[in-house]
Design an enzyme around this catalytic site. Structure first.
Site, PDB file in Angstrom:
ATOM      1  CG  HIS A   1      39.632  36.933  37.722  1.00 23.98           C
ATOM      2  ND1 HIS A   1      40.956  36.644  37.976  1.00 23.98           N
ATOM      3  CD2 HIS A   1      38.919  36.272  38.669  1.00 23.98           C
ATOM      4  CE1 HIS A   1      41.026  35.827  39.035  1.00 23.98           C
ATOM      5  NE2 HIS A   1      39.804  35.594  39.468  1.00 23.98           N
TER       6      HIS A   1
ATOM      7  CG  HIS B   1      43.653  33.554  41.419  1.00 23.63           C
ATOM      8  ND1 HIS B   1      42.873  34.408  42.138  1.00 23.63           N
ATOM      9  CD2 HIS B   1      44.900  33.711  41.905  1.00 23.63           C
ATOM     10  CE1 HIS B   1      43.609  35.063  43.014  1.00 23.63           C
ATOM     11  NE2 HIS B   1      44.847  34.655  42.893  1.00 23.63           N
TER      12      HIS B   1
ATOM     13  CE1 TYR C   1      38.013  30.309  38.237  1.00 23.25           C
ATOM     14  CE2 TYR C   1      39.544  31.840  39.274  1.00 23.25           C
ATOM     15  CZ  TYR C   1      38.601  30.829  39.376  1.00 23.25           C
ATOM     16  OH  TYR C   1      38.255  30.331  40.614  1.00 23.25           O
TER      17      TYR C   1
HETATM   18  C1  FNR Z   1      39.520  34.715  46.997  1.00 23.60           C
HETATM   19  N1  FNR Z   1      40.347  35.262  46.012  1.00 23.60           N
HETATM   20  C2  FNR Z   1      39.807  35.697  44.821  1.00 23.60           C
HETATM   21  N2  FNR Z   1      40.605  36.256  43.881  1.00 23.60           N
HETATM   22  C3  FNR Z   1      40.079  36.784  42.749  1.00 23.60           C
HETATM   23  O1  FNR Z   1      40.832  37.313  41.931  1.00 23.60           O
HETATM   24  N3  FNR Z   1      38.736  36.744  42.542  1.00 23.60           N
HETATM   25  C4  FNR Z   1      37.854  36.182  43.422  1.00 23.60           C
HETATM   26  O2  FNR Z   1      36.637  36.200  43.212  1.00 23.60           O
HETATM   27  C5  FNR Z   1      38.409  35.586  44.598  1.00 23.60           C
HETATM   28  N4  FNR Z   1      37.627  34.969  45.526  1.00 23.60           N
HETATM   29  C6  FNR Z   1      38.137  34.579  46.737  1.00 23.60           C
HETATM   30  C7  FNR Z   1      37.285  34.096  47.731  1.00 23.60           C
HETATM   31  C8  FNR Z   1      37.776  33.777  48.982  1.00 23.60           C
HETATM   32  C9  FNR Z   1      36.836  33.331  50.059  1.00 23.60           C
HETATM   33  C10 FNR Z   1      39.167  33.904  49.234  1.00 23.60           C
HETATM   34  C11 FNR Z   1      39.744  33.573  50.592  1.00 23.60           C
HETATM   35  C12 FNR Z   1      40.011  34.363  48.257  1.00 23.60           C
HETATM   36  C13 FNR Z   1      41.739  35.638  46.343  1.00 23.60           C
HETATM   37  C14 FNR Z   1      41.728  36.973  47.110  1.00 23.60           C
HETATM   38  O3  FNR Z   1      41.310  38.042  46.285  1.00 23.60           O
HETATM   39  C15 FNR Z   1      43.129  37.332  47.665  1.00 23.60           C
HETATM   40  O4  FNR Z   1      44.027  37.526  46.603  1.00 23.60           O
HETATM   41  C16 FNR Z   1      43.650  36.239  48.587  1.00 23.60           C
HETATM   42  O5  FNR Z   1      42.679  35.932  49.577  1.00 23.60           O
HETATM   43  C17 FNR Z   1      44.947  36.640  49.266  1.00 23.60           C
HETATM   44  O6  FNR Z   1      44.771  37.786  50.068  1.00 23.60           O
HETATM   45  P1  FNR Z   1      44.667  37.658  51.685  1.00 23.60           P
HETATM   46  O7  FNR Z   1      43.459  36.832  51.996  1.00 23.60           O
HETATM   47  O8  FNR Z   1      45.928  36.982  52.144  1.00 23.60           O
HETATM   48  O9  FNR Z   1      44.543  39.079  52.144  1.00 23.60           O
END
Ligand code: FNR
Length: 360
Positions: free
Chosen positions: A164, A167, A169
């Protein structure tokens, strides 16, 4: 038929399609950070309704110190490995392929589990409590934790791991100049800020195999006070270095500019992940704000690409089959995204009746 439903090879597995479950933190795990046996195997397995689908399991603590949120999963105890094995077995029984995302919270650790909040550096442009700048020993220890968790992931039956690096982290905190103010070999220049991420990839790949290793990056996300003024020099360096040093990585995963974390964002006209995709010859996953139509268009216009869905996959466990058959999607309910340990909003979303007989 779109390229979205053409096979592609990822990390030694042949996928039947290019729709991917994005990593999604759902806080449904037990208090000891083991996936709940009554919830997680079913949740993941039902998203593998189309055999040959790639799932990326939610962000998972690589050690106690690198976690900090309640009810996230971990991969540092025998119990967690055994609990994850039930998940990977259930997914494999459906013909699915499953990676797990490994994270380290760094400065965003709320501090309620471990008292020591670490980060790339103490001097940061952010609203967080001042973390401790990591020593060189700390850096080596965190890299070892990623390696140990990656080995545990393989022992738990995962097909590979995704580092990861997105975002805001810890890995991202090192990459970006908004959070990394170090003056040693891990800060300052592009090469120095990229060093931690690249060392983790090197070590994880050496431990479990290059083709079982992947990384996720988000140059445009503003979530958790991130985003450099000009991400291109840094992120292009990371991708082009991986192209040279690890061309057989399972995939590189980039988040599109139209999302920040799990929410929508307005992208500037000049923001695009295409400039990074152009630097990488292996499998490429794009995520963020895709619709069935835009995902097909993306796969058709970007060689060797896959498209990950996050929010839409929550109320549509049969998302891959729905997209393939052109069925409408059930709208998501943000209120239950993160409800700790609850079955509600996690299990119980029905498969489309139109798919019965053909898919289930
Ligand atoms: C996330 N996202 C996310 N990203 C990541 O790298 N690790 C994670 O554990 C999470 N957890 C997470 C939980 C929830 C409830 C949401 C809504 C989003 C971001 C996710 O992987 C994704 O990149 C975004 O949701 C954008 O894609 P969509 O939702 O537009 O298809």
């Amino acid at each position: 038929m779109s390229a979205l439903f053409e096979p592609i090879s990822v990390g030694g597995a042949t996928l039947s399609n290019r729709v991917v479950l994005a990593p999604l933190t759902r806080f449904r795990n037990d208090d000891d950070h083991a996936p709940n046996a009554d919830l997680a195997p079913e949740y993941y397995a039902e998203r593998a309704i189309v055999p040959g689908t790639l799932l990326i399991a939610e962000a998972t603590d690589s050690s106690v110190a690198l976690g900090g949120y309640a009810n996230t999963p971990g991969l540092y105890s025998a119990g967690q490995v055994a609990a994850w094995k039930k998940v990977t077995d259930a997914v494999h029984a459906k013909g699915g392929v499953i990676f797990v995302q490994l994270w380290a919270l760094g400065r965003v650790n709320p501090g309620n589990i471990v008292s020591r909040v670490i980060s790339a550096s103490t001097v940061q442009e952010n609203p967080y409590p001042v973390p401790e700048e990591m020593s060189l020993d700390d850096i080596a220890a965190v890299e070892s934790d990623f390696v140990a968790a990656a080995k545990n992931a393989i022992a738990a039956g995962f097909d590979g791991v995704e580092v990861h690096g997105a975002h805001g982290y810890l890995v991202d905190q090192f990459i970006q100049d908004v959070s990394n103010k170090r003056t040693d070999a891990y800060g300052g220049s592009v090469e120095n800020r990229a060093r931690f991420a690249l060392e983790i990839v090197d070590k994880v790949a050496a431990a479990i195999g290059e083709d079982k290793t992947a990384i996720r990056l988000s140059p445009f996300s503003q979530f958790q006070s991130m985003k450099m003024d000009d991400p291109f020099p840094t992120f292009s360096y990371i991708v082009s270095t991986l192209e040279k040093t690890h061309p057989k990585l399972a995939y590189i995963h980039f988040v599109e500019p139209r999302v920040s974390g799990g929410s929508d964002r307005t992208a500037a006209a000049n923001e695009t992940t295409d400039v990074y995709h152009a630097l990488w010859s292996g499998p490429w996953i794009a995520a963020g704000g895709f619709t069935p139509e835009s995902a097909k268009a993306y796969a058709d216009s970007h060689p060797n690409s896959l498209v990950a869905f996050g929010r839409a996959f929550i109320p549509n466990p049969d998302l891959v089959a729905r997209i393939k058959e052109g069925l409408p999607l059930v709208p998501y309910d943000r209120d239950t995204f993160y409800t700790a340990k609850a079955k509600e909003g996690y299990l119980g979303y029905a498969f489309a009746p139109e798919l019965k007989g053909k898919y289930y």
